[in-house]
Design a protein around this motif. Sequence first.
Motif: not given
Lengths: 153, 172
Positions: B25-39
Amino acid sequence: MLEKGAKAPNFELNATPDQRVSLADFKGKNVILAFYPADWSPVCSDQMALYNETMKFFSKYNAQVIGISVDSVWCHLAFSQNRNLHFPLLADFEPKGEVSKAFGVYDELVGESKRALFVIDKEGNIAWSYLSPTAINPGADGILDALEQLEKD
Amino acid sequence: MSTLKPAVNNDDHIEGSLSAPVEIVEFGDYQCPYCRQAYPIIKDIQVLFEGQIKFIFRNFPLAELHQYAFLAAQSAEAAALQGKFWEMHDAIYENQARLSDDLFLELAGGLGLDLEKFKQDVASAEVKEKVEGDFESGVRSGVNGTPSFYVNGEKFDGGAIDLRNMLNESAE
């Protein structure tokens, strides 16, 4: 570190260059004191940014969150504006770390507050405290559990 | 150790086989750069461990910090109501560099969504409640930043690369 059951020492610190905040100001409210090492941690997992988002959950329990570090009021002001924070950050700046020491959460070696949380009840008694590893943001779940427990007691 | 509250359920978006033994399960934010890197790393994990993992995304928009985070989450949930959650989730991350108020409608158009319905759903109470419900579940589960991962219900202490390494090691 002060623990559950202890009376929270009163303090008065600057929140902004011309505003002082004391613990006694919040009598009748639950208070969450979040000591943290420094402003400007360069990540989205910033602890203060998280509490900014979880304030609405805290307010359900009539609780006010307050951040404390040894940064100066000018540093807090810039940080607070940058992160759009809606709660006070207090400057434990002069004498340096005095309040952090009174709560037993000052790191003498690095000259910063440790990352520590206190939930203080409406009468000014410590209801819960938690010392987090410095590098780890402790989140908000422990605080909410403590506030929930307070409501049951 | 923090655990996932509530457990994965019918309200969640689940990618992969339901019977897969590893639940991420990922808790993510679409504007977060670290989430973008994780994608792309998560995509990689999904290919490497196909059939063995299922992936769930819950919204954790840091709305005070990221101007478009909440609207992005609403847009993905609105797309979900037309069966295109993952397509929108992917499209937003791939276009994170040009987030704007108009981007979401453009992406919805690109996915062939009914745009009138999409607009209504983005603004609906149902979608707002879904995003807020995900956020509250994150707070209760001890999310301390984005992205935060949970593996089989336990908080994972690390990012997407650590997660891939852990899975690689346990597969050896």
